[in-house]
Design an enzyme around this catalytic site. Sequence first.
Site, PDB file in Angstrom:
ATOM      1  N   CYS A 119       3.500  -0.963  -8.175  1.00 23.92           N
ATOM      2  CA  CYS A 119       2.451  -0.146  -7.577  1.00 23.92           C
ATOM      3  C   CYS A 119       1.182  -0.183  -8.393  1.00 23.92           C
ATOM      4  O   CYS A 119       0.104   0.140  -7.917  1.00 23.92           O
ATOM      5  CB  CYS A 119       2.925   1.282  -7.399  1.00 23.92           C
ATOM      6  SG  CYS A 119       3.386   1.530  -5.700  1.00 23.92           S
ATOM      7  N   ASP A 177       1.227   9.987   4.164  1.00 28.63           N
ATOM      8  CA  ASP A 177       1.858   8.779   3.629  1.00 28.63           C
ATOM      9  C   ASP A 177       2.146   7.722   4.684  1.00 28.63           C
ATOM     10  O   ASP A 177       2.326   6.547   4.366  1.00 28.63           O
ATOM     11  CB  ASP A 177       3.177   9.149   2.929  1.00 28.63           C
ATOM     12  CG  ASP A 177       2.890   9.952   1.666  1.00 28.63           C
ATOM     13  OD1 ASP A 177       1.788   9.764   1.113  1.00 28.63           O
ATOM     14  OD2 ASP A 177       3.716  10.765   1.273  1.00 28.63           O
ATOM     15  N   ASP A 216       2.589 -10.506  10.768  1.00 21.18           N
ATOM     16  CA  ASP A 216       2.173 -11.829  10.287  1.00 21.18           C
ATOM     17  C   ASP A 216       1.356 -11.654   9.016  1.00 21.18           C
ATOM     18  O   ASP A 216       0.652 -10.658   8.868  1.00 21.18           O
ATOM     19  CB  ASP A 216       1.305 -12.534  11.336  1.00 21.18           C
ATOM     20  CG  ASP A 216       2.140 -13.305  12.325  1.00 21.18           C
ATOM     21  OD1 ASP A 216       2.810 -14.246  11.893  1.00 21.18           O
ATOM     22  OD2 ASP A 216       2.136 -12.941  13.516  1.00 21.18           O
TER      23      ASP A 216
END
Length: 754
Positions: free
Chosen positions: A418, A451, A468
């Site tokens: 993160c 979130d 994609d």
Amino acid sequence: MQQTNTPVIKDLVLIGGGHAHVSVLKRFGMNPVPGLRITLVTRDIHTPYSGMLPGFVAGHYDYDDCHIDLGPLARFAGARLYHAEVDGIDPDKKLVYAPGRPPIAYDVLSINTGSRPDSVNIPGVDEYALAAKPIDIFLHKWQQLVERVRDSEGPFRIVVVGGGAGGVELALSTRVRLQNTLRTAGKDPGLLHHTLVTASDYIMHTHNAGVRKRFERILAERNIEIKTGARVNEVTAKSVHATDGASIDSDAVIWVTSASAPGWPAKSGLGVDSAGFILVDDQLQSVSHKHVFAVGDAAELRDPRPKSGVFAVRQGPVLAHNLRAAVTGKSLRPYRPQKNFLGLISTGNQYAVASRGNWSYESAWLWTLKDWIDRKFMRNFNELPDMKNDDSPLLAAGIADAEAIRELSTLAMRCGGCGAKVGATVLSRVMQRLPDTHRDDVLIGRDAPDDCAMLSVPDGMVMVQSVDYFRAFIGDTYTFGAIAANHALGDIFAMGAEPQSALAIATVPYGRERVVEETLYDLLAGALSILEPTGAVLAGGHSSEGAELAFGLSVNGLIDPDKVWRKQGLQPGDAIVLTKSVGTGTLFAAEMRAKAKGRWIDAAIQSMLVSSQRAAECLQGYGATACTDLTGFGIVGHLIEMTRASAVDAVLTMDAIPLLDGALETVNAGILSSLQPQNLRLRRAIQDVEQTSKHPAFPLLFDPQTAGGLLAGVPGERVSACIDELHSMGYPESVIIGHVEPLSNQESPIRIRI
Ligand SMILES: Cc1cc2nc3c(=O)[nH]c(=O)nc-3n(C[C@H](O)[C@H](O)[C@H](O)COP(=O)(O)OP(=O)(O)OC[C@H]3O[C@@H](n4cnc5c(N)ncnc54)[C@H](O)[C@@H]3O)c2cc1C
């Protein structure tokens, strides 16, 4: 060629691919400045070389002989190529504006945008005359004029307005070409009348008397009438009017008057002369803004010179030096324009007149010399050395200031996980700049701090989802974002669904905060430019820093479950329809090697930007039985999925498959996408493959497509009307590429007709 993972410290933006900037690109390609990102923003992808233009008009050169292809040249220089027309800059905020795309930030700017013949306030010029510039528009209209003359009956009168070298050369070269056209059509070349009109008292007033005399004689020999002292003040459909009261009948008017400047440099606050040309000092720097350079016709030197390509060419090396010096904090060099230069002016019939100071001469040999010089110049830019990966230092000396060094010192220790996310400040600034869009069924979207996005599915509908994501294959981040969005939405359209929402996922190269922010904004703004018209909302996403730029979207669509298109519905008797041409895989593989023509890539990009939304609606209206969007597996790969699921055979007509311009050339040159060999393994699904594989377009059956068209089965009796409608809706390449038959061979369900 610059290393792609070098952090961007400074931005050099070049506006216009003129005669000096081509030299700048070549020099930066040969000797890159690590840490410098170059962006070329140009209205035209192919720059006409002015010296050869009359030869092209006369029929001595073809298009590629006399145009510099900016596509491979930009790739060679490691520059991003933005196909756009600039309409302003903000020299204080250091931004360049071009309609339809986000502003482009720069540290150093260079302008080489040329000029146009002056037609300000003269009624009828825009409507009825062929202005010699912009040259691409001139060439298009010129072709139409050739056809008009070929098809004409009786006399045809051409008036060329402008008695400078350009006007004289065009009068002579158009006459040669059009008389040949009439001859070839079995008509009398004597039916063509040419008049050259000039406001001056004599033609070619910037040249010596000897040159003038020679051209007066040559024009007379060619039966071109000269009208001097006539300032044209109106052009109509059938005549040209001058201030002296003269009126000259005309069937076509060619406008080659002296150069004029566009209005945007003055409006942007750059220092300009009374005619609007950008005032520059000896170092080619704007007198008002030192970080802006200007060259060629667009610029005016302290010691003015005629507006001529020769000067732009000569400025190229000095400009390249000064731009390099400006970004690395080195000393600039003055440009010293020559007082006299050798001009070789062609007479349209492979003959030329030389002009230098008070000297003149003429001969056929001079044309041979001019042809040799011009072709040699063109080879410099159209025959580029093979690209090697650069092993120069990570950053050029002098390019990074103290602040840049401080920012960069943290790059080496960037975290994964993160910790690799794009910083919250950058992200929130980007979000604030993006336009907000809402839908009632997107309950929590990008504007909320939560979130997750929260979506509702209306009663009676189901949600279809697809994702994609791929590495950038073009330098234009905004356009890449748009293509990625279009590519992702293809799956939604292929299911017959309505796009509802999307989540974006972006990997942005490590770099300075300003650069990361701009890249992320461009990607998302590009994606929004495609999502918004389809009705889809960008509900959120995730962005991180990484080694290379990559972008994708997860997309959601809504559909009535009874109306979902699947791959399995093909019926014997269906026609197989394809809505876009194929070839993006090979073309971009060639582009990476600087082996594709700029116009091929430009056309492929335009094709990738076409949304399949309306095509899907049309196909549905004609009862399409099954559909898929053409992407990575190529035609054969996707068709196998459809035939196997439907338990049918497909018969393809090889010559019917629509190909993007250049795709056949690049596959025949052996340039294939890196995914192609894997796709090719599916060839065993084709009956008589040994025979069909000899067809030159065979590799294109396996070419992976980005944002390709829809591939659908349409009932045979309705397909003709369906194709007509697709054409009228803006899918001109839509075509029947085959038909469906009952299953004959489970292992090899595809047959190809050659
Ligand atoms: C018929 C004719 C014959 C000529 N013959 C000769 C000759 O033999 N020798 C000679 O020296 N000169 C000749 N000239 C003059 C010559 O064409 C110009 O002086 C020369 O082209 C100027 O070069 P440049 O580099 O300044 O701009 P250009 O060569 O005009 O290049 C300008 C570039 O900028 C791009 N551009 C323009 N506006 C924008 C914008 N707003 N945003 C983004 N990109 C933009 C264009 O697409 C183009 O790539 C001739 C002119 C004419 C009309």
